[in-house]
Design an enzyme around this catalytic site. Structure first.
Site, PDB file in Angstrom:
ATOM      1  N   GLU A 186     -17.336  58.382   9.624  1.00 25.26           N
ATOM      2  CA  GLU A 186     -17.133  59.826   9.503  1.00 25.26           C
ATOM      3  C   GLU A 186     -15.664  60.175   9.292  1.00 25.26           C
ATOM      4  O   GLU A 186     -15.335  61.085   8.529  1.00 25.26           O
ATOM      5  CB  GLU A 186     -17.672  60.549  10.746  1.00 25.26           C
ATOM      6  CG  GLU A 186     -17.583  62.066  10.619  1.00 25.26           C
ATOM      7  CD  GLU A 186     -18.420  62.810  11.644  1.00 25.26           C
ATOM      8  OE1 GLU A 186     -18.093  63.977  11.917  1.00 25.26           O
ATOM      9  OE2 GLU A 186     -19.391  62.236  12.159  1.00 25.26           O
ATOM     10  N   ARG A 187     -14.765  59.449   9.957  1.00 25.94           N
ATOM     11  CA  ARG A 187     -13.333  59.735   9.796  1.00 25.94           C
ATOM     12  C   ARG A 187     -12.897  59.465   8.351  1.00 25.94           C
ATOM     13  O   ARG A 187     -12.149  60.244   7.762  1.00 25.94           O
ATOM     14  CB  ARG A 187     -12.517  58.890  10.779  1.00 25.94           C
ATOM     15  CG  ARG A 187     -11.031  59.273  10.845  1.00 25.94           C
ATOM     16  CD  ARG A 187     -10.352  58.528  11.971  1.00 25.94           C
ATOM     17  NE  ARG A 187     -10.165  57.130  11.626  1.00 25.94           N
ATOM     18  CZ  ARG A 187      -8.992  56.582  11.272  1.00 25.94           C
ATOM     19  NH1 ARG A 187      -7.919  57.331  11.213  1.00 25.94           N
ATOM     20  NH2 ARG A 187      -8.906  55.311  10.979  1.00 25.94           N
ATOM     21  N   ARG A 188     -13.370  58.362   7.775  1.00 22.21           N
ATOM     22  CA  ARG A 188     -13.043  58.046   6.380  1.00 22.21           C
ATOM     23  C   ARG A 188     -13.618  59.106   5.430  1.00 22.21           C
ATOM     24  O   ARG A 188     -12.991  59.471   4.441  1.00 22.21           O
ATOM     25  CB  ARG A 188     -13.601  56.666   6.016  1.00 22.21           C
ATOM     26  CG  ARG A 188     -12.716  55.498   6.432  1.00 22.21           C
ATOM     27  CD  ARG A 188     -13.475  54.189   6.398  1.00 22.21           C
ATOM     28  NE  ARG A 188     -14.314  54.037   7.574  1.00 22.21           N
ATOM     29  CZ  ARG A 188     -15.344  53.198   7.648  1.00 22.21           C
ATOM     30  NH1 ARG A 188     -15.673  52.470   6.605  1.00 22.21           N
ATOM     31  NH2 ARG A 188     -16.045  53.108   8.755  1.00 22.21           N
ATOM     32  N   ARG A 196     -17.832  59.404  18.469  1.00 26.27           N
ATOM     33  CA  ARG A 196     -16.507  60.002  18.536  1.00 26.27           C
ATOM     34  C   ARG A 196     -16.588  61.439  18.070  1.00 26.27           C
ATOM     35  O   ARG A 196     -17.048  61.726  16.969  1.00 26.27           O
ATOM     36  CB  ARG A 196     -15.526  59.223  17.662  1.00 26.27           C
ATOM     37  CG  ARG A 196     -14.095  59.718  17.853  1.00 26.27           C
ATOM     38  CD  ARG A 196     -13.119  58.891  17.056  1.00 26.27           C
ATOM     39  NE  ARG A 196     -11.765  59.308  17.369  1.00 26.27           N
ATOM     40  CZ  ARG A 196     -10.697  58.952  16.657  1.00 26.27           C
ATOM     41  NH1 ARG A 196     -10.840  58.179  15.610  1.00 26.27           N
ATOM     42  NH2 ARG A 196      -9.499  59.364  16.996  1.00 26.27           N
ATOM     43  N   ASN A 210     -18.821  51.857  16.210  1.00 23.70           N
ATOM     44  CA  ASN A 210     -17.697  52.653  16.689  1.00 23.70           C
ATOM     45  C   ASN A 210     -16.970  51.990  17.850  1.00 23.70           C
ATOM     46  O   ASN A 210     -15.762  52.196  18.028  1.00 23.70           O
ATOM     47  CB  ASN A 210     -18.174  54.051  17.086  1.00 23.70           C
ATOM     48  CG  ASN A 210     -18.196  55.002  15.906  1.00 23.70           C
ATOM     49  OD1 ASN A 210     -17.203  55.609  15.556  1.00 23.70           O
ATOM     50  ND2 ASN A 210     -19.338  55.093  15.252  1.00 23.70           N
ATOM     51  N   GLN A 255     -12.339  50.392   3.089  1.00 19.92           N
ATOM     52  CA  GLN A 255     -13.539  49.964   3.799  1.00 19.92           C
ATOM     53  C   GLN A 255     -14.666  50.954   3.539  1.00 19.92           C
ATOM     54  O   GLN A 255     -14.607  52.103   3.969  1.00 19.92           O
ATOM     55  CB  GLN A 255     -13.270  49.863   5.298  1.00 19.92           C
ATOM     56  CG  GLN A 255     -14.465  49.367   6.102  1.00 19.92           C
ATOM     57  CD  GLN A 255     -14.180  49.306   7.587  1.00 19.92           C
ATOM     58  OE1 GLN A 255     -13.046  49.498   8.016  1.00 19.92           O
ATOM     59  NE2 GLN A 255     -15.195  49.048   8.381  1.00 19.92           N
ATOM     60  N   SER A 290      -3.096  57.889   2.766  1.00 28.16           N
ATOM     61  CA  SER A 290      -3.327  56.479   2.444  1.00 28.16           C
ATOM     62  C   SER A 290      -4.424  56.336   1.406  1.00 28.16           C
ATOM     63  O   SER A 290      -4.319  55.528   0.472  1.00 28.16           O
ATOM     64  CB  SER A 290      -3.715  55.710   3.716  1.00 28.16           C
ATOM     65  OG  SER A 290      -4.059  54.375   3.414  1.00 28.16           O
ATOM     66  N   GLY A 292      -7.014  54.368  -2.143  1.00 24.60           N
ATOM     67  CA  GLY A 292      -8.456  54.539  -2.185  1.00 24.60           C
ATOM     68  C   GLY A 292      -9.084  54.208  -0.838  1.00 24.60           C
ATOM     69  O   GLY A 292      -8.386  53.902   0.129  1.00 24.60           O
TER      70      GLY A 292
END
Length: 295
Positions: free
Chosen positions: A93-95, A53, A127, A75, A67, A72
């Site tokens: 990567e998004r997290r 992505r 992903n 995941q 959030s 915290g």
């Protein structure tokens, strides 16, 4: 790769199953056992060059960051050890980006060692499970599993937990013209629309059908009928506003357009109920429309 290595588990077992067999790969300077969660500094983590992505919207990152500030990181991400105090993202990567945006300095992570091909395969499979990937991103992930991970096409469906027809439908999307693929990524047309278009072989005709979807707000059933008629060399009559053509609806539609200077489509039902659909190209145009409505 050693021929005696066990076949990698399919998607159904999840990423945790991929970590169970890697205990022998764990560097001696990492105390946490494979499969457990460690907390590592964010400034020691680098991006995954195999990340399927490539687009993360500012809005979704901000929402996730908010959030994370409250709850915290629920995941943990998965990383591989590169060297002393150096890690590379396998998935998450998004997290990771949202955690940095939220002001965190550390993040929970599974740590493992993987060679580049194993890492790519794990990242792709992980992903593909994401609910927010668009159809083109999924298709590209399937293609990379075939080409770069050397997975045979007859095995691909089993590995990702999908039937072969579903996988092939996603792969076929990648044969569409670039502008249509972009439209799918941007959500201008759906997977159903695209599947109808791809049944036409001529790219010029595919683009013409794509433009008809945008201009006439065609639903999937309508574009399927149009594609079928086009393939058979027959004419197709676009439905007017509602069941019957109504000049009054045309007049109102034109008045909307003159006021907003944007395409407006009225769907007027037989019982007097209906919908007003206003099209816009970007957020700036949406803001312009909103300011006109609020005046």
């Amino acid at each position: 790769m050693n021929s005696q290595v066990k076949k990698k588990p399919g998607l159904g077992r999840g990423l945790s199953a991929l970590l169970e067999d890697a205990s022998n790969d764990l560097p001696s300077n990492i105390n946490a056992p494979i499969g457990s969660v460690s907390t590592i500094p964010l400034n020691q983590i680098e991006a995954n060059p195999f990340q399927p992505r490539t687009e993360f919207t500012e809005v979704e990152l901000k929402e996730l960051a908010e959030s994370i500030k409250v709850h915290g990181v629920i995941q943990p991400i998965t990383v591989r050890k590169l060297g002393f105090d150096r890690f590379q993202i396998i998935s998450g990567e998004r997290r990771t980006r949202a955690s940095i945006l939220a002001g965190l300095t550390q993040i929970p992570a599974y740590i493992r060692v993987a060679n580049d091909q194993d890492m790519l395969e794990m990242a792709l499979i992980e992903n593909i499970q994401r609910a927010d990937l668009n159809a083109i991103e999924i298709g590209m992930s399937y293609k990379r599993l075939l080409e770069e991970c050397k997975i045979k096409q007859e095995e691909l469906g089993e590995r990702v937990g999908k039937d072969r027809t579903t996988v092939n439908n996603y792969l076929r999307l990648l044969k569409l013209p670039d502008s249509i693929q972009l439209g799918i990524k941007q959500g201008l047309v759906s997977m159903g629309h695209a599947r109808a278009i791809i049944n036409i072989e001529d790219p010029d005709v595919q683009l013409e059908l794509y433009n008809q979807i945008i201009e006439n707000h065609l639903n999937v059933r309508e574009i399927e009928s149009l594609a079928k008629a086009t393939k058979e060399g027959k004419s197709y009559d676009f439905p007017k506003a509602g069941t019957d053509w109504d000049p009054e609806i045309d007049r109102i539609t034109e008045a909307f357009y003159q006021k907003l200077k944007s395409p407006v489509h009225l769907k007027h039902g037989a019982k007097g109920k209906g919908k007003i659909i206003i099209s816009y190209k970007n957020m700036e145009e949406l803001e312009r429309i909103l300011s006109i409505i609020q005046d």
